[in-house]
Design a protein around this motif. Structure first.
Motif, PDB file in Angstrom:
ATOM      1  N   PRO A 461       4.109  -9.111   6.957  1.00 40.31           N
ATOM      2  CA  PRO A 461       3.444  -8.183   8.152  1.00 40.31           C
ATOM      3  C   PRO A 461       2.295  -8.759   8.924  1.00 40.31           C
ATOM      4  CG  PRO A 461       3.835  -6.856   6.037  1.00 40.31           C
ATOM      5  CD  PRO A 461       4.019  -8.336   5.771  1.00 40.31           C
ATOM      6  N   ASP A 462       1.947  -8.784  10.102  1.00 44.17           N
ATOM      7  CA  ASP A 462       1.156  -9.056  10.643  1.00 44.17           C
ATOM      8  C   ASP A 462      -0.210  -8.869  10.093  1.00 44.17           C
ATOM      9  OD1 ASP A 462       0.634 -10.605  13.774  1.00 44.17           O
ATOM     10  OD2 ASP A 462      -1.074  -8.914  13.150  1.00 44.17           O
ATOM     11  N   VAL A 532       2.243   4.053   5.986  1.00 43.41           N
ATOM     12  CA  VAL A 532       1.612   2.777   6.575  1.00 43.41           C
ATOM     13  C   VAL A 532       1.395   1.741   5.355  1.00 43.41           C
ATOM     14  CG1 VAL A 532      -0.049   1.498   7.840  1.00 43.41           C
ATOM     15  CG2 VAL A 532       0.777   3.630   8.887  1.00 43.41           C
ATOM     16  N   LEU A 533       1.007   2.085   4.334  1.00 40.10           N
ATOM     17  CA  LEU A 533       0.686   1.396   3.427  1.00 40.10           C
ATOM     18  C   LEU A 533       2.050   0.946   2.907  1.00 40.10           C
ATOM     19  CD1 LEU A 533      -1.465   0.105   1.227  1.00 40.10           C
ATOM     20  CD2 LEU A 533      -1.456   2.244   0.194  1.00 40.10           C
ATOM     21  N   SER A 534       3.023   1.789   2.471  1.00 43.13           N
ATOM     22  CA  SER A 534       4.470   1.697   2.071  1.00 43.13           C
ATOM     23  C   SER A 534       5.262   0.437   2.750  1.00 43.13           C
ATOM     24  CB  SER A 534       5.273   2.842   1.990  1.00 43.13           C
ATOM     25  OG  SER A 534       4.468   3.670   1.077  1.00 43.13           O
ATOM     26  N   GLU A 535       5.057   0.606   3.936  1.00 41.49           N
ATOM     27  CA  GLU A 535       5.675  -0.203   4.897  1.00 41.49           C
ATOM     28  C   GLU A 535       5.242  -1.586   4.907  1.00 41.49           C
ATOM     29  OE1 GLU A 535       6.075   1.806   8.878  1.00 41.49           O
ATOM     30  OE2 GLU A 535       6.862   3.524   7.769  1.00 41.49           O
ATOM     31  N   VAL A 536       3.936  -1.721   4.752  1.00 44.94           N
ATOM     32  CA  VAL A 536       3.369  -3.237   4.626  1.00 44.94           C
ATOM     33  C   VAL A 536       3.413  -3.912   2.971  1.00 44.94           C
ATOM     34  CG1 VAL A 536       1.915  -2.851   6.619  1.00 44.94           C
ATOM     35  CG2 VAL A 536       1.087  -2.443   4.179  1.00 44.94           C
ATOM     36  N   LEU A 537       3.664  -2.892   2.166  1.00 42.08           N
ATOM     37  CA  LEU A 537       3.871  -3.404   0.878  1.00 42.08           C
ATOM     38  C   LEU A 537       4.997  -3.663   0.238  1.00 42.08           C
ATOM     39  CD1 LEU A 537       1.287  -0.968  -1.316  1.00 42.08           C
ATOM     40  CD2 LEU A 537       1.113  -3.128  -0.263  1.00 42.08           C
ATOM     41  N   TRP A 538       6.046  -3.049   0.818  1.00 42.91           N
ATOM     42  CA  TRP A 538       7.491  -3.308   0.423  1.00 42.91           C
ATOM     43  C   TRP A 538       8.379  -3.694   1.543  1.00 42.91           C
ATOM     44  CZ3 TRP A 538       5.338   1.207  -1.952  1.00 42.91           C
ATOM     45  CH2 TRP A 538       5.077   1.085  -3.467  1.00 42.91           C
ATOM     46  N   ASP A 539       9.114  -4.672   1.001  1.00 36.47           N
ATOM     47  CA  ASP A 539      10.124  -5.360   2.292  1.00 36.47           C
ATOM     48  C   ASP A 539      11.307  -4.433   2.533  1.00 36.47           C
ATOM     49  OD1 ASP A 539      11.574  -5.903   0.282  1.00 36.47           O
ATOM     50  OD2 ASP A 539      10.809  -8.158   0.232  1.00 36.47           O
ATOM     51  N   GLN A 543      11.247  -4.899  -2.488  1.00 34.30           N
ATOM     52  CA  GLN A 543      10.690  -5.877  -3.101  1.00 34.30           C
ATOM     53  C   GLN A 543       9.082  -5.617  -2.747  1.00 34.30           C
ATOM     54  OE1 GLN A 543      11.945  -7.779  -5.764  1.00 34.30           O
ATOM     55  NE2 GLN A 543      13.556  -6.291  -5.334  1.00 34.30           N
ATOM     56  N   LEU A 544       8.192  -5.411  -3.695  1.00 39.04           N
ATOM     57  CA  LEU A 544       6.766  -5.609  -3.547  1.00 39.04           C
ATOM     58  C   LEU A 544       6.224  -6.802  -2.889  1.00 39.04           C
ATOM     59  CD1 LEU A 544       4.308  -3.732  -3.971  1.00 39.04           C
ATOM     60  CD2 LEU A 544       4.029  -5.025  -6.052  1.00 39.04           C
ATOM     61  N   ARG A 545       5.541  -6.787  -2.094  1.00 38.75           N
ATOM     62  CA  ARG A 545       4.716  -7.745  -1.360  1.00 38.75           C
ATOM     63  C   ARG A 545       3.581  -8.072  -2.253  1.00 38.75           C
ATOM     64  NH1 ARG A 545       6.539  -5.740   4.035  1.00 38.75           N
ATOM     65  NH2 ARG A 545       8.061  -6.966   4.833  1.00 38.75           N
ATOM     66  N   GLU A 546       3.394  -8.811  -3.298  1.00 37.44           N
ATOM     67  CA  GLU A 546       2.321  -8.849  -4.253  1.00 37.44           C
ATOM     68  C   GLU A 546       0.990  -9.560  -3.567  1.00 37.44           C
ATOM     69  OE1 GLU A 546       0.852 -10.251  -8.631  1.00 37.44           O
ATOM     70  OE2 GLU A 546       2.864 -10.676  -7.791  1.00 37.44           O
ATOM     71  N   THR A 547       1.326 -10.470  -2.510  1.00 38.31           N
ATOM     72  CA  THR A 547       0.218 -11.086  -1.925  1.00 38.31           C
ATOM     73  C   THR A 547      -0.467 -10.053  -0.841  1.00 38.31           C
ATOM     74  OG1 THR A 547       1.960 -11.972  -0.383  1.00 38.31           O
ATOM     75  CG2 THR A 547       1.206 -13.289  -2.210  1.00 38.31           C
ATOM     76  N   ALA A 585       7.069   0.961 -10.806  1.00 34.32           N
ATOM     77  CA  ALA A 585       6.523   0.401 -12.084  1.00 34.32           C
ATOM     78  C   ALA A 585       6.016  -0.940 -11.605  1.00 34.32           C
ATOM     79  CB  ALA A 585       7.827   0.313 -12.951  1.00 34.32           C
ATOM     80  N   THR A 586       6.664  -1.531 -10.531  1.00 37.00           N
ATOM     81  CA  THR A 586       6.045  -3.047 -10.403  1.00 37.00           C
ATOM     82  C   THR A 586       4.775  -2.898  -9.668  1.00 37.00           C
ATOM     83  OG1 THR A 586       8.249  -3.604  -9.844  1.00 37.00           O
ATOM     84  CG2 THR A 586       6.682  -4.988  -8.813  1.00 37.00           C
ATOM     85  N   LEU A 587       4.557  -1.899  -8.770  1.00 35.28           N
ATOM     86  CA  LEU A 587       3.247  -1.699  -8.110  1.00 35.28           C
ATOM     87  C   LEU A 587       2.298  -1.320  -9.167  1.00 35.28           C
ATOM     88  CD1 LEU A 587       1.321  -0.906  -5.697  1.00 35.28           C
ATOM     89  CD2 LEU A 587       2.338   1.124  -5.692  1.00 35.28           C
TER      90      LEU A 587
END
Length: 624
Positions: A461-462, A532-539, A543-547, A585-587
């Motif tokens: 995400p930008d 908004v948080l969900s849409e940037v955290l997961w693809d 899959q969680l975008r850990e970074t 669980a991953t989050l």
């Protein structure tokens, strides 16, 4: 709250008082409200708005039931305002009566016709004044003027059947009587507490996006027959049966209608004579002592509504159960409790909560309900957009999830009003999702470059979208602290200029996703922050975008309050209390890893922070 020893409109800060800036109007309507509270539908009160009505207030007859001051009905009440801080105010009181007497003399001569017809059958008359007369001799002289020098001089054919049932009440009499009605004090004085509001105060506070909680702005859609227990009337009936022993907990996913359902129950309770008090989440938190002070100003049947019980860390549920409920019973007060919270909060057992709220109602919207709510959203929120694009297209853009549809409908309506909707390229948005609309705004402002119009979000995400998610998750905060949170996340994600976070914040405000409430900026609804948080955290493959999680949490390293907000926001992303998906669980795991990694600096930050703020952050982390 008690009414002041003198009638002082400046001391009346309640929602009802704000409707009457004119002092005489306020006095008459205050007396009228108290009469309605005591005598119900037998009372009629003339509208004021600066004009002198024929009869200020009238209490009709009912067999075996008396009126004000235990005098017989029908009864006429006259209200005259006099400021007893003025010099020679007793002369003003006398002149006020002479003015009333002159009016009544003329109407008697005409045979009590038109609006004055009730004088033909009146049995008692109460003359109320807003000043303190003081000396009994002055009060006696005024009553003599009314009884002996006016009514006794009327002819037999025009004299009302009063039987000398005439009384003068000054402010000291009225003040003592008014203090018996906490609902009147709530409406006229106001509770003047940040996190406990009367029903009138709460409804008045529902502005901006929350205005859609009110029936006049967005009609309520009742649950289907299969969820009849969630019908407001049935909930109130259960609350009445549970009063004094336990309460009801409404649970459901964000946007399902927990707050709206609780408000509909509160409306019904208020209409049926209950005193309704709303307890709000946030800082400073509500305590049992705060509640006790407000609650026991009377002993009326009372409903307490806890909006997001899980966000009231200072409220001791054990004391509420073992101290407040027994005290209410001792006073003969019927006390009912209604709360709502997210299902994820129930994952952590809480014996005190379960002992106090003995019944739970799961709120779920049927397909028909969702469709009807979406229809209302299009009709009430985006009528111009529908006229320009057509119903089917707007419905497609808004989607099937009602709370999201409402936010998208607002953006479509804004564009329609500005004349840019039909020129809008909708191909860069993905239907039903919020972040696409924010990204579109950023593209239009040339803050984000279009990369692949067929993709809702790029692989990463930008940075500006990450900044937006970070600010929404951190709310409520002051603007300065909000910009700080956004800037830190933006820079961590590779952004080039921290001041751009302020531009994103402005767009969030324009979209209505963030609102100004008091001195803080807050998300218009938790669902906005969650989406908004969900849409940037997961693809797209969940899959969680850990970074990205790390980028969003960067701002939490500097402020305990922000750390606590993020813990709450991440907890909201958890689902039902009974299940945990692989993504959740991953989050949970990765957020825990982040905490462990940054433990030293977080510990140092918490150690140098004010104790209450540190406790807030730690409490939210532990409960997540």
């Amino acid at each position: 709250m008690l009414f002041p020893l003198r009638f002082d409109p400046s001391a009346l800060q309640g929602s009802r008082a704000k409707q009457h800036a004119n002092r005489p109007d306020a006095f008459q309507q205050l007396v009228g409200d108290a009469l309605r509270e005591e005598f119900g539908f037998r009372v009629s009160v003339s509208p004021t708005k600066g004009r002198d009505g024929a009869i200020d207030a009238f209490i009709d007859d009912k067999n075996g039931v008396h009126a004000l001051a235990n005098l017989p009905a029908p009864q006429i009440i006259e209200c005259k305002d006099h400021d007893d801080t003025c010099k020679d105010f007793l002369d003003n009181i006398n002149q006020g009566w002479y003015s009333v007497a002159d009016k009544l003399q003329k109407q008697a001569a005409l045979g009590w016709t038109g609006d004055f017809e009730p004088w033909r059958r009146v049995k008692s008359y109460v003359y109320c004044i807003s000043s303190n007369i003081g000396k009994q001799a002055s009060r006696d002289k005024l009553e003599e003027k009314i009884i002996y020098f006016f009514f006794d001089e009327l002819s037999d054919s025009t004299r009302p059947p009063l039987l000398e049932e005439i009384l003068v009440l000054d402010w000291s009499d009225l003040q003592n009587r008014l203090n018996r009605f906490p609902r009147i004090a709530d409406k006229w004085i106001g509770l003047q507490l940040p996190k406990i509001q009367s029903h009138a105060e709460y409804c008045e506070s529902l502005t901006q996006f929350r205005r859609y909680l009110l029936e006049e702005n967005f009609p309520f859609v009742p649950p289907e027959n299969e969820n009849i227990n969630a019908c407001p009337a049935n909930i109130l009936d259960r609350l009445e049966k549970l009063a004094g022993t336990g309460g009801i907990l409404l649970k459901g996913i964000g946007g399902v209608g927990k707050t709206r359902t609780a408000l509909e129950v509160a409306h019904l309770a208020d209409e049926n004579g209950w005193r309704v008090l709303h307890l709000l989440p946030g800082d400073p938190g509500v305590t049992v002592d705060d509640l006790s002070e407000v609650l026991f100003s009377g002993n009326e049947k009372t409903l307490l509504v806890f909006d997001y019980l899980d966000q009231m860390p200072k409220l001791d549920l054990g004391s509420l159960h073992h101290r407040i409920l027994p005290e209410a019973a001792k006073r003969g007060m019927q006390l009912a409790l209604l709360a709502n919270l997210r299902p994820s909060s129930l994952r952590n057992p809480n014996a005190e909560r379960e002992a106090l709220f003995t019944e739970q109602i799961q709120l779920e919207t049927s397909g028909h309900q969702k469709e009807r709510i979406t229809e209302i959203a299009l009709e009430h929120i985006a009528p111009l957009a529908v006229a320009q694009l057509g119903y089917e297209k707007v419905h497609e853009l808004c989607g099937e999830r009602p709370i999201i549809a409402m936010f998208i409908a607002e953006e479509l309506q804004r564009r329609a009003k500005e004349g840019i909707l039909e020129k809008t390229d909708l191909s860069v948005t993905r239907n039903h999702q919020l972040t696409g609309w924010l990204r579109k705004r950023l593209i239009e402002d040339k803050l984000v470059i279009i990369d692949n119009v067929d993709s809702f979000l790029p692989a990463q995400p930008d940075p500006l979208l990450i900044a937006a998610a970070a600010m929404l998750a951190a709310a409520p905060l002051s603007r300065e602290n909000m910009e700080e949170a956004g800037s830190k996340a933006f820079l961590a994600a590779g952004g080039d200029a921290p001041q751009k976070a302020a531009l994103v914040l402005d767009q969030l405000l324009t979209l209505g996703w963030i609102e100004q409430r008091g001195i803080e900026l807050t998300a218009a609804h938790d669902v906005v922050a969650d989406e908004v948080l969900s849409e940037v955290l997961w693809d797209r493959s969940a899959q969680l975008r850990e970074t990205v999680l790390g980028y969003c949490l960067t701002a939490a390293l500097g402020r305990a309050r922000t750390l606590g907000r993020y813990a709450t926001a991440l907890n909201r992303l958890q689902g039902s209390e009974k299940t945990e998906t692989k993504a959740e669980a991953t989050l949970h795991e990765k957020a825990g890893n982040w905490l462990g990694k940054h433990c030293p600096e977080l510990g140092q930050m918490l150690a140098t922070t004010e104790a209450g703020e540190s406790a807030y952050a730690l409490g939210n982390i532990i409960s997540t």
